[in-house]
Write a protein that holds these residues in place. Sequence first.
Motif, PDB file in Angstrom:
ATOM      1  N   THR A   1      41.410  72.848  22.462  1.00  0.00           N
ATOM      2  CA  THR A   1      41.043  73.099  23.861  1.00  0.00           C
ATOM      3  C   THR A   1      41.520  71.992  24.786  1.00  0.00           C
ATOM      4  OG1 THR A   1      39.087  74.339  23.187  1.00  0.00           O
ATOM      5  CG2 THR A   1      39.076  73.453  25.406  1.00  0.00           C
ATOM      6  N   HIS A   2      42.019  72.400  25.961  1.00  0.00           N
ATOM      7  CA  HIS A   2      42.356  71.466  27.025  1.00  0.00           C
ATOM      8  C   HIS A   2      41.569  71.838  28.279  1.00  0.00           C
ATOM      9  CE1 HIS A   2      45.986  71.136  24.449  1.00  0.00           C
ATOM     10  NE2 HIS A   2      45.976  69.885  24.854  1.00  0.00           N
ATOM     11  N   VAL A   3      41.037  70.832  28.974  1.00  0.00           N
ATOM     12  CA  VAL A   3      40.299  71.060  30.216  1.00  0.00           C
ATOM     13  C   VAL A   3      41.048  70.390  31.368  1.00  0.00           C
ATOM     14  CG1 VAL A   3      38.141  70.709  31.466  1.00  0.00           C
ATOM     15  CG2 VAL A   3      38.091  71.192  29.013  1.00  0.00           C
ATOM     16  N   THR A   4      41.346  71.168  32.408  1.00  0.00           N
ATOM     17  CA  THR A   4      42.037  70.675  33.595  1.00  0.00           C
ATOM     18  C   THR A   4      41.130  70.872  34.803  1.00  0.00           C
ATOM     19  OG1 THR A   4      44.165  71.334  32.661  1.00  0.00           O
ATOM     20  CG2 THR A   4      44.096  70.921  35.032  1.00  0.00           C
ATOM     21  N   ILE A   5      41.019  69.855  35.650  1.00  0.00           N
ATOM     22  CA  ILE A   5      40.206  69.945  36.860  1.00  0.00           C
ATOM     23  C   ILE A   5      41.071  69.592  38.062  1.00  0.00           C
ATOM     24  CG2 ILE A   5      38.187  69.061  38.096  1.00  0.00           C
ATOM     25  CD1 ILE A   5      36.916  68.528  35.371  1.00  0.00           C
ATOM     26  N   GLY A   6      41.189  70.528  38.999  1.00  0.00           N
ATOM     27  CA  GLY A   6      41.981  70.293  40.194  1.00  0.00           C
ATOM     28  C   GLY A   6      41.228  69.462  41.217  1.00  0.00           C
ATOM     29  N   SER A   7      41.819  69.283  42.397  1.00  0.00           N
ATOM     30  CA  SER A   7      41.247  68.405  43.423  1.00  0.00           C
ATOM     31  C   SER A   7      40.353  69.135  44.410  1.00  0.00           C
ATOM     32  CB  SER A   7      42.375  67.715  44.198  1.00  0.00           C
ATOM     33  OG  SER A   7      43.188  68.688  44.856  1.00  0.00           O
ATOM     34  N   ASP A   8      40.247  70.473  44.271  1.00  0.00           N
ATOM     35  CA  ASP A   8      39.523  71.231  45.285  1.00  0.00           C
ATOM     36  C   ASP A   8      38.386  72.070  44.709  1.00  0.00           C
ATOM     37  OD1 ASP A   8      41.051  73.050  43.933  1.00  0.00           O
ATOM     38  OD2 ASP A   8      41.908  74.012  45.726  1.00  0.00           O
ATOM     39  N   GLY A   9      37.811  71.615  43.595  1.00  0.00           N
ATOM     40  CA  GLY A   9      36.624  72.277  43.076  1.00  0.00           C
ATOM     41  C   GLY A   9      36.870  73.397  42.088  1.00  0.00           C
ATOM     42  N   ILE A  10      38.081  73.527  41.587  1.00  0.00           N
ATOM     43  CA  ILE A  10      38.403  74.579  40.619  1.00  0.00           C
ATOM     44  C   ILE A  10      39.065  73.954  39.404  1.00  0.00           C
ATOM     45  CG2 ILE A  10      39.746  76.693  40.213  1.00  0.00           C
ATOM     46  CD1 ILE A  10      39.476  77.257  43.212  1.00  0.00           C
ATOM     47  N   GLY A  11      38.657  74.400  38.215  1.00  0.00           N
ATOM     48  CA  GLY A  11      39.207  73.885  36.974  1.00  0.00           C
ATOM     49  C   GLY A  11      39.549  75.009  36.016  1.00  0.00           C
TER      50      GLY A  11
ATOM     51  N   GLY B   1      39.706  68.986  23.259  1.00  0.00           N
ATOM     52  CA  GLY B   1      38.825  69.318  22.149  1.00  0.00           C
ATOM     53  C   GLY B   1      39.575  69.776  20.911  1.00  0.00           C
ATOM     54  N   ARG B   2      39.117  69.301  19.759  1.00  0.00           N
ATOM     55  CA  ARG B   2      39.652  69.744  18.469  1.00  0.00           C
ATOM     56  C   ARG B   2      38.447  69.861  17.536  1.00  0.00           C
ATOM     57  NH1 ARG B   2      43.071  70.304  21.538  1.00  0.00           N
ATOM     58  NH2 ARG B   2      45.310  69.907  21.380  1.00  0.00           N
ATOM     59  N   ALA B   3      37.883  71.060  17.486  1.00  0.00           N
ATOM     60  CA  ALA B   3      36.609  71.214  16.787  1.00  0.00           C
ATOM     61  C   ALA B   3      36.504  72.581  16.130  1.00  0.00           C
ATOM     62  CB  ALA B   3      35.447  71.016  17.765  1.00  0.00           C
ATOM     63  N   TRP B   4      35.610  72.653  15.135  1.00  0.00           N
ATOM     64  CA  TRP B   4      35.262  73.896  14.459  1.00  0.00           C
ATOM     65  C   TRP B   4      33.793  74.198  14.723  1.00  0.00           C
ATOM     66  CZ3 TRP B   4      38.570  77.094  11.881  1.00  0.00           C
ATOM     67  CH2 TRP B   4      39.835  76.566  11.543  1.00  0.00           C
ATOM     68  N   LEU B   5      33.473  75.473  14.956  1.00  0.00           N
ATOM     69  CA  LEU B   5      32.103  75.889  15.217  1.00  0.00           C
ATOM     70  C   LEU B   5      31.706  77.040  14.284  1.00  0.00           C
ATOM     71  CD1 LEU B   5      31.988  75.985  19.134  1.00  0.00           C
ATOM     72  CD2 LEU B   5      31.223  74.132  17.628  1.00  0.00           C
TER      73      LEU B   5
END
Length: 273
Positions: free
Chosen positions: A234-244, A166-170
């Motif tokens: 913002t960076h979003v990371t999602i692992g393989s076991d249900g946790i991000g 994400g690259r945003a302004w709010l």
Amino acid sequence: MVDLITLTALEASSYYNHLGGDRYESTVHAQGAWNPHEQHMAPVAGLMVQALEQFQHRDDMRLARINFDILGLIPAGEFSLKTTLLRPGKTIELLQTELLAQGRPAVRATAWRLQKNDTTAIEFYEDEPLGSLEDSVPWDGMGRWPGGFIQTLEGRSLPEHRAGHGRAWLHSPYTMLDGGEHASALVRLIGLVDSANGVAARMEPEPGGWMYPNVDLSIHLYRDPVGEWLGLATHVTIGSDGIGLTSSVLHDVNGPFGRSEQILTVRPIPHAQ
């Protein structure tokens, strides 16, 4: 959701009504995205920071780290805030505030308040600046999310914005409390930070898909923010076991001012009964 929205609520210009003392009431503008009867964590964080900011205020200190633990669904409606000093000190203090609703704590926040010193001679920032507000374009990507809070936001995006990156302004024109006065820049901008998890979502919040609410929000502030616009790298990371993990560098119009982290519980959206 419709049954919670009355004409009076829609006409409200704030996220919360102050009922006196430590008691508050959420308006529809604080409504969450995952459930219509809960509050969104973003304005909750802003209001709790305002309580921390005002508690036994000291001009020689400022909030430097705030950690929110979300202890369950945050009920809409009436609640109270209880703020205490856990660790007093001349140069370092630890504060705590709890949001109490329906007989239980729903959110607990602890905050380090540190002494201010003049370090302009060695001031330096390693975080990469986000593209300027002037370089951004109108963006309605937050509109994919339901809930009253999301409807209060004005968004702008930068060319490199994409899912997971994400690259945003709010910005929000709404005040934190009724009465018409805007809170400090810190309260206004922290009151938007939890939106980061939706700004760079990797999956659409749709039936048969995935939900990924955060159970905490941890914010580190290396300088005091200014203005009314929050920039999110913002960076979003999602692992393989249900946790991000959703990680963000926080910006105001002058550049980066801190970081936030949100741990996610990732699970299928339950089918409607």
